[in-house]
Write a protein that holds these residues in place. Structure first.
Motif, PDB file in Angstrom:
ATOM      1  N   ALA A   1       5.545  13.097   0.617  1.00 38.05           N
ATOM      2  CA  ALA A   1       5.062  14.592   1.550  1.00 38.05           C
ATOM      3  C   ALA A   1       6.126  15.950   0.997  1.00 38.05           C
ATOM      4  O   ALA A   1       5.002  17.197   1.128  1.00 38.05           O
ATOM      5  N   ARG A   2       6.895  15.888   1.277  1.00 38.64           N
ATOM      6  CA  ARG A   2       8.255  16.906   0.771  1.00 38.64           C
ATOM      7  C   ARG A   2       7.723  18.256  -0.950  1.00 38.64           C
ATOM      8  O   ARG A   2       8.070  18.679  -0.545  1.00 38.64           O
ATOM      9  N   VAL A   3       7.346  16.092  -1.568  1.00 39.45           N
ATOM     10  CA  VAL A   3       6.853  17.250  -2.978  1.00 39.45           C
ATOM     11  C   VAL A   3       5.685  18.017  -3.178  1.00 39.45           C
ATOM     12  O   VAL A   3       5.578  18.863  -3.526  1.00 39.45           O
ATOM     13  N   GLN A   4       4.559  16.985  -2.504  1.00 35.85           N
ATOM     14  CA  GLN A   4       3.767  17.570  -2.414  1.00 35.85           C
ATOM     15  C   GLN A   4       3.728  19.211  -1.747  1.00 35.85           C
ATOM     16  O   GLN A   4       2.425  20.242  -2.381  1.00 35.85           O
ATOM     17  N   GLU A   5       4.282  19.447  -0.499  1.00 34.25           N
ATOM     18  CA  GLU A   5       5.046  20.071  -0.016  1.00 34.25           C
ATOM     19  C   GLU A   5       4.940  21.636  -0.945  1.00 34.25           C
ATOM     20  O   GLU A   5       4.730  22.598  -1.398  1.00 34.25           O
ATOM     21  N   LEU A   6       6.369  21.105  -1.677  1.00 35.04           N
ATOM     22  CA  LEU A   6       6.749  21.795  -2.249  1.00 35.04           C
ATOM     23  C   LEU A   6       6.104  22.263  -3.896  1.00 35.04           C
ATOM     24  O   LEU A   6       5.720  23.605  -3.863  1.00 35.04           O
ATOM     25  N   ARG A   7       4.701  21.656  -4.180  1.00 38.43           N
ATOM     26  CA  ARG A   7       4.611  22.212  -4.925  1.00 38.43           C
ATOM     27  C   ARG A   7       2.797  22.603  -4.790  1.00 38.43           C
ATOM     28  O   ARG A   7       2.415  23.609  -5.322  1.00 38.43           O
ATOM     29  N   SER A   8       2.544  22.501  -3.250  1.00 41.25           N
ATOM     30  CA  SER A   8       1.227  23.720  -2.601  1.00 41.25           C
ATOM     31  C   SER A   8       2.327  25.155  -2.652  1.00 41.25           C
ATOM     32  O   SER A   8       1.285  25.859  -2.256  1.00 41.25           O
ATOM     33  N   LYS A   9       4.234  25.551  -2.260  1.00 46.91           N
ATOM     34  CA  LYS A   9       4.102  27.060  -2.563  1.00 46.91           C
ATOM     35  C   LYS A   9       3.793  27.429  -3.475  1.00 46.91           C
ATOM     36  O   LYS A   9       4.139  26.790  -5.388  1.00 46.91           O
TER      37      LYS A   9
ATOM     38  N   LYS B   1       0.719  -1.264   0.039  1.00 45.23           N
ATOM     39  CA  LYS B   1       0.607   0.323  -0.303  1.00 45.23           C
ATOM     40  C   LYS B   1       0.958   1.451  -0.002  1.00 45.23           C
ATOM     41  O   LYS B   1       0.398   2.337  -0.494  1.00 45.23           O
ATOM     42  N   VAL B   2       1.773   1.282   0.369  1.00 39.81           N
ATOM     43  CA  VAL B   2       3.445   2.303   0.402  1.00 39.81           C
ATOM     44  C   VAL B   2       3.015   2.699  -1.032  1.00 39.81           C
ATOM     45  O   VAL B   2       3.283   3.619  -1.468  1.00 39.81           O
ATOM     46  N   ILE B   3       2.978   2.144  -2.036  1.00 41.89           N
ATOM     47  CA  ILE B   3       4.123   2.324  -3.244  1.00 41.89           C
ATOM     48  C   ILE B   3       2.088   2.736  -3.572  1.00 41.89           C
ATOM     49  O   ILE B   3       2.293   3.695  -4.576  1.00 41.89           O
ATOM     50  N   GLU B   4       0.992   2.440  -4.017  1.00 35.04           N
ATOM     51  CA  GLU B   4      -0.211   2.607  -4.180  1.00 35.04           C
ATOM     52  C   GLU B   4      -0.375   3.847  -3.737  1.00 35.04           C
ATOM     53  O   GLU B   4      -1.271   4.835  -4.413  1.00 35.04           O
ATOM     54  N   GLU B   5      -0.389   4.184  -2.460  1.00 33.91           N
ATOM     55  CA  GLU B   5      -0.138   5.574  -1.936  1.00 33.91           C
ATOM     56  C   GLU B   5       0.598   6.548  -2.900  1.00 33.91           C
ATOM     57  O   GLU B   5       0.667   7.962  -2.612  1.00 33.91           O
ATOM     58  N   SER B   6       1.763   6.474  -2.382  1.00 34.91           N
ATOM     59  CA  SER B   6       3.213   7.117  -2.646  1.00 34.91           C
ATOM     60  C   SER B   6       2.323   7.476  -4.804  1.00 34.91           C
ATOM     61  O   SER B   6       2.617   8.714  -5.278  1.00 34.91           O
ATOM     62  N   ALA B   7       2.484   6.678  -4.989  1.00 38.64           N
ATOM     63  CA  ALA B   7       1.627   6.654  -6.643  1.00 38.64           C
ATOM     64  C   ALA B   7       0.562   7.491  -7.001  1.00 38.64           C
ATOM     65  O   ALA B   7       0.201   8.364  -7.215  1.00 38.64           O
ATOM     66  N   LYS B   8      -0.240   8.142  -5.884  1.00 37.71           N
ATOM     67  CA  LYS B   8      -1.761   8.649  -6.198  1.00 37.71           C
ATOM     68  C   LYS B   8      -1.256   9.888  -5.522  1.00 37.71           C
ATOM     69  O   LYS B   8      -1.712  10.650  -6.228  1.00 37.71           O
ATOM     70  N   GLY B   9      -0.123  10.074  -4.645  1.00 40.59           N
ATOM     71  CA  GLY B   9       0.325  11.602  -4.326  1.00 40.59           C
ATOM     72  C   GLY B   9       0.562  11.601  -4.732  1.00 40.59           C
ATOM     73  O   GLY B   9       1.055  13.195  -5.221  1.00 40.59           O
ATOM     74  N   LEU B  10       1.660  10.911  -5.789  1.00 39.70           N
ATOM     75  CA  LEU B  10       2.408  11.731  -6.671  1.00 39.70           C
ATOM     76  C   LEU B  10       1.647  11.736  -8.431  1.00 39.70           C
ATOM     77  O   LEU B  10       2.309  12.217  -9.382  1.00 39.70           O
ATOM     78  N   ASN B  11       0.496  11.533  -8.339  1.00 40.90           N
ATOM     79  CA  ASN B  11      -0.085  11.715  -9.270  1.00 40.90           C
ATOM     80  C   ASN B  11       0.518  10.298 -10.660  1.00 40.90           C
ATOM     81  O   ASN B  11       1.056  11.335 -11.554  1.00 40.90           O
ATOM     82  N   ALA B  12       0.858   9.184  -9.928  1.00 40.04           N
ATOM     83  CA  ALA B  12       1.836   8.409 -10.816  1.00 40.04           C
ATOM     84  C   ALA B  12       1.201   7.196 -11.196  1.00 40.04           C
ATOM     85  O   ALA B  12       0.918   7.021 -10.629  1.00 40.04           O
ATOM     86  N   ALA B  13       1.872   6.311 -11.811  1.00 37.03           N
ATOM     87  CA  ALA B  13       1.438   4.945 -12.547  1.00 37.03           C
ATOM     88  C   ALA B  13       1.985   4.299 -11.371  1.00 37.03           C
ATOM     89  O   ALA B  13       3.523   4.296 -10.846  1.00 37.03           O
ATOM     90  N   VAL B  14       1.720   2.866 -11.010  1.00 30.97           N
ATOM     91  CA  VAL B  14       2.179   2.075 -10.210  1.00 30.97           C
ATOM     92  C   VAL B  14       3.145   1.129 -11.117  1.00 30.97           C
ATOM     93  O   VAL B  14       2.502   0.206 -11.800  1.00 30.97           O
TER      94      VAL B  14
END
Length: 321
Positions: free
Chosen positions: A313-321, A217-230
């Protein structure tokens, strides 16, 4: 007039990207006076089904006998198209179906064949076809000098050709065939919510180093967080953590992503064969000697289950700025 015939593939009513890539491959080896002929096999195909630039003709077998895929029907249909087009070269996207019917087409037409090609070029009158061998450890080049040649093209080997106005479809009759195989039922696998692995710009891929099916699930959730494919290694697929449609490697999909995050992946040769065209590899592995680091632009030695969520989490933080 001689021609290069490019067989396209339609999925869910849309022409696949690898079909456009095959047109680019055809253009790269076209000689003066040779036509680019697109081809489609199926049922209910519209005139606008191949909207790619630089296509001179579109030949279509639209027949109830090819509503569902069977090898014999596709070979018969493709042979009629090749005859109608006066083909000197036939290019087919390297899909699981094509891996079955393209070699049989070559045998029926007495043509030379090279499968899973990553490059094509003309030299001294011959067609040079390059493909990975020995699990992707070596690139082999074959000189094709026969009158008719058939190649299957690996996805991501060429940039897709630009879109353009679709040419009118010319119908090609295949006639009734004695097909020993019939389609009883087609079961489609759920596509999932994320982008397609074949065309995704970002891929989060996991290997046996993730630990267990529960940890996947770490892979699945991380892919979802980056809008990435698994994606996954063959080992992860064989463990039953993920379906075979997610496998990246020599015997799976070849991806050409902008960013490939390899989590818990050792970097076996057959897996590296599937990411040779990736622009940026980020590797996360607890083994500092893992081979994946040899191809990574950035690497982190650590537990992927800890590092990967922090990275996302860091990527999402940078994207939000």
């Amino acid at each position: 007039m001689s021609s290069i015939v490019v067989f396209g593939e339609i999925q869910n009513g849309v022409l696949t990207q690898v079909s456009a890539e095959a047109i680019t491959a055809a253009l790269s080896v076209r000689e003066s006076g040779s036509q680019i002929v697109a081809a489609l096999i199926g049922s209910g195909i519209s005139d606008g089904a191949f909207p790619i630039a630089d296509v001179d003709r579109l030949l279509v077998v639209d027949d109830a006998q090819v509503t569902g895929y069977t090898c014999e029907a596709f070979v018969s249909a493709a042979a009629e198209i090749a005859k109608k087009a006066g083909a000197e070269l036939i290019i087919v996207p390297h899909t699981s179906n094509a891996l079955e019917w393209a070699p049989r087409l070559a045998a029926r037409l007495n043509a030379a064949l090279v499968t899973n090609c990553s490059a094509l070029e003309k030299a001294s009158g011959a067609l040079l076809a390059t493909k990975p061998v020995c699990g992707g450890a070596v690139q082999a080049q074959y000189s094709m000098t026969s009158e008719l040649k058939v190649v299957t093209l690996s996805a991501g080997a060429f940039a897709p050709a630009a879109g353009g106005a679709a040419v009118a479809a010319e119908k090609v009759a295949m006639g009734a065939i004695d097909n020993p195989v019939s389609v009883v039922e087609t079961i489609s696998e759920a596509a999932g919510d994320g982008p397609s692995l074949r065309t995704a710009k970002v891929v989060v891929s996991g290997g046996i180093g993730i630990g267990s099916a529960g940890d996947w699930k770490v892979i699945e959730e991380s892919a979802k967080g980056l809008n990435a494919a698994v994606g996954a290694t063959r080992a992860a697929v064989e463990m039953g953590w993920v379906p075979t449609t997610k496998q990246v490697g020599f015997s799976g999909l070849k991806v050409a992503a902008e960013l490939y995050v390899a989590a818990g992946i050792s970097g076996a040769i057959h897996h590296l064969a599937g990411i040779s065209r990736v622009k940026n590899v980020v590797a996360i592995n607890s083994d500092a000697e893992a081979n994946i680091f040899s191809v990574a632009k950035f690497g982190v030695v650590g537990d992927a289950k800890v590092v990967l969520p922090a990275f996302v989490a860091r990527v999402q933080e940078l994207r939000s700025k």
